[in-house]
Design a protein around this motif. Structure first.
Motif, PDB file in Angstrom:
ATOM      1  N   LEU A  49      24.420  49.026   7.298  1.00  0.00           N
ATOM      2  CA  LEU A  49      23.290  48.900   8.206  1.00  0.00           C
ATOM      3  C   LEU A  49      22.822  50.313   8.556  1.00  0.00           C
ATOM      4  O   LEU A  49      23.558  51.077   9.184  1.00  0.00           O
ATOM      5  CB  LEU A  49      23.703  48.126   9.460  1.00  0.00           C
ATOM      6  CG  LEU A  49      22.599  47.786  10.482  1.00  0.00           C
ATOM      7  CD1 LEU A  49      22.978  46.533  11.264  1.00  0.00           C
ATOM      8  CD2 LEU A  49      22.344  48.927  11.457  1.00  0.00           C
ATOM      9  N   MET A  81      17.585  48.741  10.000  1.00  0.00           N
ATOM     10  CA  MET A  81      17.361  48.423  11.411  1.00  0.00           C
ATOM     11  C   MET A  81      16.777  49.649  12.102  1.00  0.00           C
ATOM     12  O   MET A  81      17.242  50.768  11.885  1.00  0.00           O
ATOM     13  CB  MET A  81      18.656  48.002  12.100  1.00  0.00           C
ATOM     14  CG  MET A  81      18.472  47.583  13.552  1.00  0.00           C
ATOM     15  SD  MET A  81      19.938  46.759  14.253  1.00  0.00           S
ATOM     16  CE  MET A  81      20.977  48.177  14.617  1.00  0.00           C
ATOM     17  N   TYR A 119      18.014  44.325   2.184  1.00  0.00           N
ATOM     18  CA  TYR A 119      18.245  42.895   2.382  1.00  0.00           C
ATOM     19  C   TYR A 119      17.288  42.331   3.435  1.00  0.00           C
ATOM     20  O   TYR A 119      16.792  41.212   3.310  1.00  0.00           O
ATOM     21  CB  TYR A 119      19.671  42.645   2.881  1.00  0.00           C
ATOM     22  CG  TYR A 119      20.750  42.852   1.867  1.00  0.00           C
ATOM     23  CD1 TYR A 119      20.866  42.022   0.756  1.00  0.00           C
ATOM     24  CD2 TYR A 119      21.689  43.864   2.035  1.00  0.00           C
ATOM     25  CE1 TYR A 119      21.888  42.201  -0.166  1.00  0.00           C
ATOM     26  CE2 TYR A 119      22.713  44.047   1.115  1.00  0.00           C
ATOM     27  CZ  TYR A 119      22.815  43.215   0.017  1.00  0.00           C
ATOM     28  OH  TYR A 119      23.829  43.389  -0.891  1.00  0.00           O
ATOM     29  N   ALA A 120      17.092  43.109   4.499  1.00  0.00           N
ATOM     30  CA  ALA A 120      16.297  42.639   5.630  1.00  0.00           C
ATOM     31  C   ALA A 120      15.883  43.830   6.480  1.00  0.00           C
ATOM     32  O   ALA A 120      16.458  44.923   6.366  1.00  0.00           O
ATOM     33  CB  ALA A 120      17.086  41.645   6.472  1.00  0.00           C
ATOM     34  N   TYR A 121      14.896  43.590   7.329  1.00  0.00           N
ATOM     35  CA  TYR A 121      14.433  44.596   8.277  1.00  0.00           C
ATOM     36  C   TYR A 121      14.567  44.047   9.691  1.00  0.00           C
ATOM     37  O   TYR A 121      14.122  42.928   9.982  1.00  0.00           O
ATOM     38  CB  TYR A 121      12.971  44.963   8.007  1.00  0.00           C
ATOM     39  CG  TYR A 121      12.362  45.778   9.121  1.00  0.00           C
ATOM     40  CD1 TYR A 121      12.827  47.070   9.377  1.00  0.00           C
ATOM     41  CD2 TYR A 121      11.367  45.259   9.943  1.00  0.00           C
ATOM     42  CE1 TYR A 121      12.310  47.810  10.425  1.00  0.00           C
ATOM     43  CE2 TYR A 121      10.837  46.001  10.978  1.00  0.00           C
ATOM     44  CZ  TYR A 121      11.314  47.279  11.219  1.00  0.00           C
ATOM     45  OH  TYR A 121      10.810  48.010  12.257  1.00  0.00           O
ATOM     46  N   VAL A 122      15.188  44.839  10.575  1.00  0.00           N
ATOM     47  CA  VAL A 122      15.358  44.468  11.978  1.00  0.00           C
ATOM     48  C   VAL A 122      14.609  45.484  12.838  1.00  0.00           C
ATOM     49  O   VAL A 122      14.944  46.677  12.835  1.00  0.00           O
ATOM     50  CB  VAL A 122      16.845  44.450  12.382  1.00  0.00           C
ATOM     51  CG1 VAL A 122      17.002  43.984  13.832  1.00  0.00           C
ATOM     52  CG2 VAL A 122      17.660  43.569  11.442  1.00  0.00           C
ATOM     53  N   LEU A 178      22.783  39.934  15.439  1.00  0.00           N
ATOM     54  CA  LEU A 178      22.966  40.479  14.100  1.00  0.00           C
ATOM     55  C   LEU A 178      23.821  39.540  13.252  1.00  0.00           C
ATOM     56  O   LEU A 178      23.544  39.323  12.070  1.00  0.00           O
ATOM     57  CB  LEU A 178      23.616  41.862  14.172  1.00  0.00           C
ATOM     58  CG  LEU A 178      22.723  43.021  14.639  1.00  0.00           C
ATOM     59  CD1 LEU A 178      23.551  44.269  14.873  1.00  0.00           C
ATOM     60  CD2 LEU A 178      21.621  43.307  13.619  1.00  0.00           C
ATOM     61  N   VAL A 183      20.895  46.894   4.858  1.00  0.00           N
ATOM     62  CA  VAL A 183      20.102  46.355   5.959  1.00  0.00           C
ATOM     63  C   VAL A 183      19.423  47.532   6.665  1.00  0.00           C
ATOM     64  O   VAL A 183      20.061  48.552   6.966  1.00  0.00           O
ATOM     65  CB  VAL A 183      20.971  45.583   6.963  1.00  0.00           C
ATOM     66  CG1 VAL A 183      20.146  45.154   8.185  1.00  0.00           C
ATOM     67  CG2 VAL A 183      21.602  44.367   6.297  1.00  0.00           C
ATOM     68  N   TYR A 229      21.576  36.078  12.641  1.00  0.00           N
ATOM     69  CA  TYR A 229      20.332  36.113  11.880  1.00  0.00           C
ATOM     70  C   TYR A 229      20.315  37.099  10.717  1.00  0.00           C
ATOM     71  O   TYR A 229      19.562  36.903   9.762  1.00  0.00           O
ATOM     72  CB  TYR A 229      19.160  36.436  12.813  1.00  0.00           C
ATOM     73  CG  TYR A 229      18.981  35.441  13.922  1.00  0.00           C
ATOM     74  CD1 TYR A 229      18.573  34.135  13.651  1.00  0.00           C
ATOM     75  CD2 TYR A 229      19.233  35.785  15.246  1.00  0.00           C
ATOM     76  CE1 TYR A 229      18.413  33.201  14.667  1.00  0.00           C
ATOM     77  CE2 TYR A 229      19.067  34.857  16.268  1.00  0.00           C
ATOM     78  CZ  TYR A 229      18.667  33.570  15.972  1.00  0.00           C
ATOM     79  OH  TYR A 229      18.514  32.650  16.987  1.00  0.00           O
ATOM     80  N   VAL A 230      21.112  38.164  10.800  1.00  0.00           N
ATOM     81  CA  VAL A 230      20.993  39.251   9.829  1.00  0.00           C
ATOM     82  C   VAL A 230      22.157  39.280   8.835  1.00  0.00           C
ATOM     83  O   VAL A 230      21.934  39.392   7.631  1.00  0.00           O
ATOM     84  CB  VAL A 230      20.882  40.611  10.554  1.00  0.00           C
ATOM     85  CG1 VAL A 230      20.743  41.744   9.548  1.00  0.00           C
ATOM     86  CG2 VAL A 230      19.689  40.594  11.513  1.00  0.00           C
ATOM     87  N   ARG A 231      23.366  39.165   9.329  1.00  0.00           N
ATOM     88  CA  ARG A 231      24.528  39.244   8.425  1.00  0.00           C
ATOM     89  C   ARG A 231      24.440  38.223   7.286  1.00  0.00           C
ATOM     90  O   ARG A 231      24.755  38.569   6.130  1.00  0.00           O
ATOM     91  CB  ARG A 231      25.807  39.040   9.243  1.00  0.00           C
ATOM     92  CG  ARG A 231      27.124  39.260   8.496  1.00  0.00           C
ATOM     93  CD  ARG A 231      27.286  40.699   8.040  1.00  0.00           C
ATOM     94  NE  ARG A 231      28.654  41.028   7.694  1.00  0.00           N
ATOM     95  CZ  ARG A 231      29.273  40.646   6.587  1.00  0.00           C
ATOM     96  NH1 ARG A 231      28.652  39.891   5.706  1.00  0.00           N
ATOM     97  NH2 ARG A 231      30.513  40.993   6.351  1.00  0.00           N
ATOM     98  N   VAL A 279      13.323  40.465  11.212  1.00  0.00           N
ATOM     99  CA  VAL A 279      13.836  39.983  12.496  1.00  0.00           C
ATOM    100  C   VAL A 279      13.422  40.989  13.561  1.00  0.00           C
ATOM    101  O   VAL A 279      13.638  42.194  13.398  1.00  0.00           O
ATOM    102  CB  VAL A 279      15.375  39.841  12.472  1.00  0.00           C
ATOM    103  CG1 VAL A 279      15.884  39.353  13.820  1.00  0.00           C
ATOM    104  CG2 VAL A 279      15.819  38.894  11.353  1.00  0.00           C
TER     105      VAL A 279
END
Length: 371
Positions: free
Chosen positions: A76, A156, A177-180, A355, A154, A358-360, A304
């Motif tokens: 992360l 963030m 993988y994703a944006y927070v 986290l 990830v 929703y994210v892990r 997220v």
């Protein structure tokens, strides 16, 4: 409010870290407390990782801190706010539980913290632009993937960091993988207007004649006039005093003074944060106030947002509206009912559980998920 605090918070939760003596000798009386915090934070798990170092990013040396209890966990990357307000000096206040589930990388951006001191900042002064910062995010992500053998990471970001991280995710989504987004900035002029209106309304409701007089002196805000540093300071002073930076508090001393106990930052490092603030702000302000992500209607990766119910530094309303209309592979807004702008510090438990919820689950490679 103290002038230093106002200057340091003129953009997105800047940190007025205490300055050291001019010769910058570490003479802090907090050494014993730092040692205790450092011992508590030591990563001793057999498969853990704890290292800090400079890496060549964007043509200059930039400082990274890497911490986690298990190298097999997803990485992360936490992109700090400011600009030039590094997370490392206060990460000890909230980060340790997250390190059980992610390998957390904090990075001092160009012009910030330890990176500021690694080379003469004037040598890269002409690179202080949003596009360059976004390219740095991409390069850091690529570096981490290669060094630690990860397919993706990830991403963030907090406050100012959301501006450059959204741009990085749009530029090269395959890295993430994703944006927070925490305290997500969508349109800076909208944020300034909402923040100012909140401060003025609270001041009138509470009969604060001094605040009303100061704020009415710059009306309409932001209006059609340029958003200068001086106008931002005047506008932010009272919205943050009434809890727009930290909910239910008229100051954020825990954050401002937290670096004094940081195991990773000495007195000289804190002085460098102050100098980095000054170095960066004047150069980036014209681009910062023009930021507008409202036209973005599609986002290429899961997104997220952590939304502070009382956030009037980067107000949550524009972020909530943007999230409702954007098309993305996955999207989720998470409200932090007892937070303003400083969600990881204000509600660290909810930060962790959000986290994990929703994210892990998004940070899984298809081949791994099949097993």
């Amino acid at each position: 409010m103290k002038t230093q605090a106002l200057l340091a918070s003129l953009l997105l939760a800047l940190s007025p870290f205490a300055s050291a003596a001019p010769e910058c000798k570490d003479t802090s009386s907090y050494a014993e407390a730092r040692a205790i915090i450092e011992d508590l934070g030591r990563i001793v798990a057999p498969n853990g990782i704890q290292e800090s170092y400079a890496a060549r990013i964007g043509g200059i040396d930039q400082w990274l801190s890497v911490r986690g209890q298990d190298k097999n966990n997803p990485i992360l990357l936490f992109v700090h706010g400011g600009p030039a307000s590094p997370v490392i000096p206060t990460s000890w206040q909230f980060q340790r539980p997250i390190e059980e589930y992610f390998t957390v990388v904090n990075w001092d951006q160009r012009g910030a913290g330890k990176t500021y001191a690694l080379q003469d900042p004037e040598s890269y002064a002409d690179t202080i632009h949003i596009d360059r910062f976004a390219d740095d995010v991409v390069e850091v992500a690529q570096y981490l993937r290669q060094r630690y053998g990860k397919r993706k990471i990830v991403l963030m970001a907090h406050s100012w960091g959301t501006i450059i991280s959204m741009k990085a995710a749009l530029k090269q989504p395959d890295l993430f993988y994703a944006y927070v987004g925490i305290g997500q900035a969508i349109n800076v002029r909208d944020n300034e207007r909402i923040s100012f209106d909140f401060g003025l309304q609270r001041a009138k409701a509470l009969g604060n004649a001094e605040a009303v007089k100061e704020m009415e002196a710059i009306m309409p805000y932001p209006g059609d006039q340029p958003i200068t540093r001086e106008r931002i300071i005047a506008a932010r002073k009272w919205s943050q005093y009434y809890g727009g930076l930290t909910a239910y508090r008229n100051d954020s001393t825990y954050f401002y003074r937290g670096p004094r106990l940081s195991p990773e930052y000495g007195d000289c490092d804190r002085r460098n944060v102050n100098e980095g603030n000054v170095f960066t702000l004047g150069k980036i302000l014209p681009e910062f106030v023009a930021v507008d992500y409202k036209p973005i209607r599609e986002f290429p990766i899961p997104v997220v947002f952590f939304l502070g119910r009382h956030d009037y530094t980067t107000p949550a309303e524009p972020a909530e509206q943007w999230l409702k209309q954007v098309k993305a592979p996955f999207k989720q807004g998470v409200w932090f009912e007892n937070s303003s702008h400083m969600m990881p510090w204000e509600e660290p438990g909810k930060t962790l559980t959000s986290l994990l919820q929703y994210v892990r689950p998004l940070a899984v490679d298809p081949a791994t998920a099949a097993h």
